[in-house]
Design an enzyme around this catalytic site. Structure first.
Site, short mmCIF file in Angstrom:
data_model
loop_
_atom_site.label_atom_id
_atom_site.label_comp_id
_atom_site.label_asym_id
_atom_site.label_seq_id
_atom_site.Cartn_x
_atom_site.Cartn_y
_atom_site.Cartn_z
N GLY A 154 -7.04 -15.49 -37.28
CA GLY A 154 -6.10 -15.90 -36.65
C GLY A 154 -5.05 -16.35 -37.73
CE LYS A 155 -0.21 -12.63 -37.60
NZ LYS A 155 -0.78 -11.82 -38.65
N GLY A 156 -3.07 -18.95 -37.50
CA GLY A 156 -2.98 -20.38 -37.61
C GLY A 156 -4.27 -20.96 -38.37
CG ASN A 199 5.87 -9.34 -42.66
OD1 ASN A 199 6.94 -8.98 -41.80
ND2 ASN A 199 4.80 -9.10 -42.55
N GLY A 259 5.08 -8.59 -50.17
CA GLY A 259 3.87 -8.08 -50.54
C GLY A 259 4.12 -8.11 -52.13
CD GLU A 260 2.83 -2.92 -54.06
OE1 GLU A 260 3.50 -1.75 -53.60
OE2 GLU A 260 1.76 -2.96 -54.09
CG ASP A 292 -8.84 -6.57 -46.66
OD1 ASP A 292 -7.88 -6.49 -46.09
OD2 ASP A 292 -10.10 -6.87 -45.88
N GLY A 307 -0.42 -12.94 -46.35
CA GLY A 307 0.77 -13.58 -45.82
C GLY A 307 0.22 -15.18 -45.29
CG ASP A 308 -2.29 -15.70 -42.26
OD1 ASP A 308 -1.02 -15.80 -41.56
OD2 ASP A 308 -3.21 -14.85 -41.85
O1 RIB Z 1 -2.63 -12.33 -40.73
C1 RIB Z 1 -3.92 -12.02 -40.48
C2 RIB Z 1 -4.29 -12.28 -39.10
O2 RIB Z 1 -3.88 -11.63 -38.13
C3 RIB Z 1 -5.94 -11.99 -39.03
O3 RIB Z 1 -6.88 -12.94 -39.54
C4 RIB Z 1 -6.09 -11.65 -37.41
O4 RIB Z 1 -6.82 -12.46 -36.72
C5 RIB Z 1 -4.46 -11.69 -36.96
O5 RIB Z 1 -4.32 -13.10 -36.50
#
Ligand code: RIB
Length: 309
Positions: A41-43, A187, A225-226, A249, A254-255
């Site tokens: 989850g992004k949050g 992004n 990104g890269e 991976d 981004g998070d």
């Molecule tokens: O940014 C990656 C996230 O996007 C993943 O962890 C997924 O849960 C989605 O929310």
């Protein structure tokens, strides 16, 4: 040093990650080499990155009353995150994200919001004291837009800085209602969807970001990104190049960038330094599989920086 008080108002998901050679076509059953279950989850990802790097983090979010809900809350707490406003929605599933990672380490993600769709403006009002006691608020778009607009209004009235990561991009996002945020961090794909402009070349990225500045945004940070990340303000543009790593991976990179950026920005007040750190931290996260499982803590991060990362 004073720990940055960071409140994340956003999503949590359980990530169902399939490592694939290719996606099956309609009607086809296809074997994939590997699978992993993880917290995402992004949050929540951004909260975990900020907590690992030394932030005093609070998470305002909703979990389902299923199997995943209590595990998600426990996971946040295991990183020292304050979960006073991590609340259960009865009769609703937790958020889940089926993720497909290909051989080139690129990912495709589906999200089912579940309980995340039930984080309402009234929940934000209940968390008001916590919000006003924050150095910075971080939000993404995996919760309702009205909840985001309501939070931004409270923050604007009280001079609380906000980072808005418009991910996943929602064309319905009303720029007028979010342009007061301190940092808007899309992004290139999100930038393209939100501005309806091309972002295939750096010239296009620059002009799409300029179009947001023309609408009244203050600081646009485009994560590329890269290639690195680009800061665009009313008066200047600055490209921060990425560091080269052996990526396995990219999910959650981004998070990682945003959680790290928030900590270093509050600690130093220096946007470019915070972007530099965030770039490195995000790159490192791509060298391990998974989302939160690929984030390292401050001690390990500083050790990697000392090695010359
Ligand atoms: O940014 C990656 C996230 O996007 C993943 O962890 C997924 O849960 C989605 O929310």
């Amino acid at each position: 040093m004073k720990r940055p008080k960071i409140t994340v108002i956003g999503s949590n998901m359980v990530d169902l990650i399939s490592y694939i050679n290719r996606l099956p076509v309609t009607g086809e059953t296809l074997e994939a080499p590997d699978f992993a279950l993880g917290f995402g989850g992004k949050g929540a990802n951004q909260a975990v990155a900020a907590a690992l790097l030394g932030g005093e983090v609070r998470m305002v979010t909703k979990i389902g009353d299923d199997f995943f809900g209590p595990m998600t809350k426990k996971n946040l707490e295991s990183f020292g995150i304050n979960t006073t406003f991590t609340e259960t929605v009865h009769g609703i599933s937790s958020g889940v994200a089926p993720i497909f990672v290909d051989k080139d380490s690129n990912n495709s993600i589906l999200i089912i919001k579940g309980a995340n769709g039930h984080l309402l403006p009234s929940d934000i009002d209940r968390a008001r004291e916590l919000i006003l006691d924050s150095d910075i608020i971080i939000m993404q778009l995996e919760i309702n837009l009205e909840t985001i607009y309501h939070t931004i209004n409270i923050c604007a009235e009280n001079d609380i800085k906000v980072i808005l990561n418009p991910a996943p991009a929602d064309p319905k996002l009303d720029a007028e209602r979010v342009k007061s945020v301190e940092f808007f961090v899309p992004n290139e794909t999100e930038l393209q969807i939100l501005t309806e402009k091309g972002t295939a070349t750096m010239d296009e990225v620059n002009s799409a970001a300029d179009s947001l500045i023309a609408k009244g945004f203050k600081n646009i940070i485009v994560t590329l990104g890269e290639k690195g990340s680009l800061l665009v303000t009313r008066d200047s543009k600055k490209m921060i190049p990425a560091v080269k790593v052996d990526s396995k991976d990219t999910t959650g990179a981004g998070d990682a960038f945003i959680g790290c950026f928030a900590v270093y920005y509050i600690e130093t007040g220096d946007v470019e330094k915070a972007m530099n750190m965030a770039s490195r931290y995000a790159a490192l996260s791509t060298t391990k599989p998974g989302t939160q499982s690929s984030f390292i803590d401050r001690k390990e991060f500083e050790a990697r920086l000392a090695e010359g990362l």
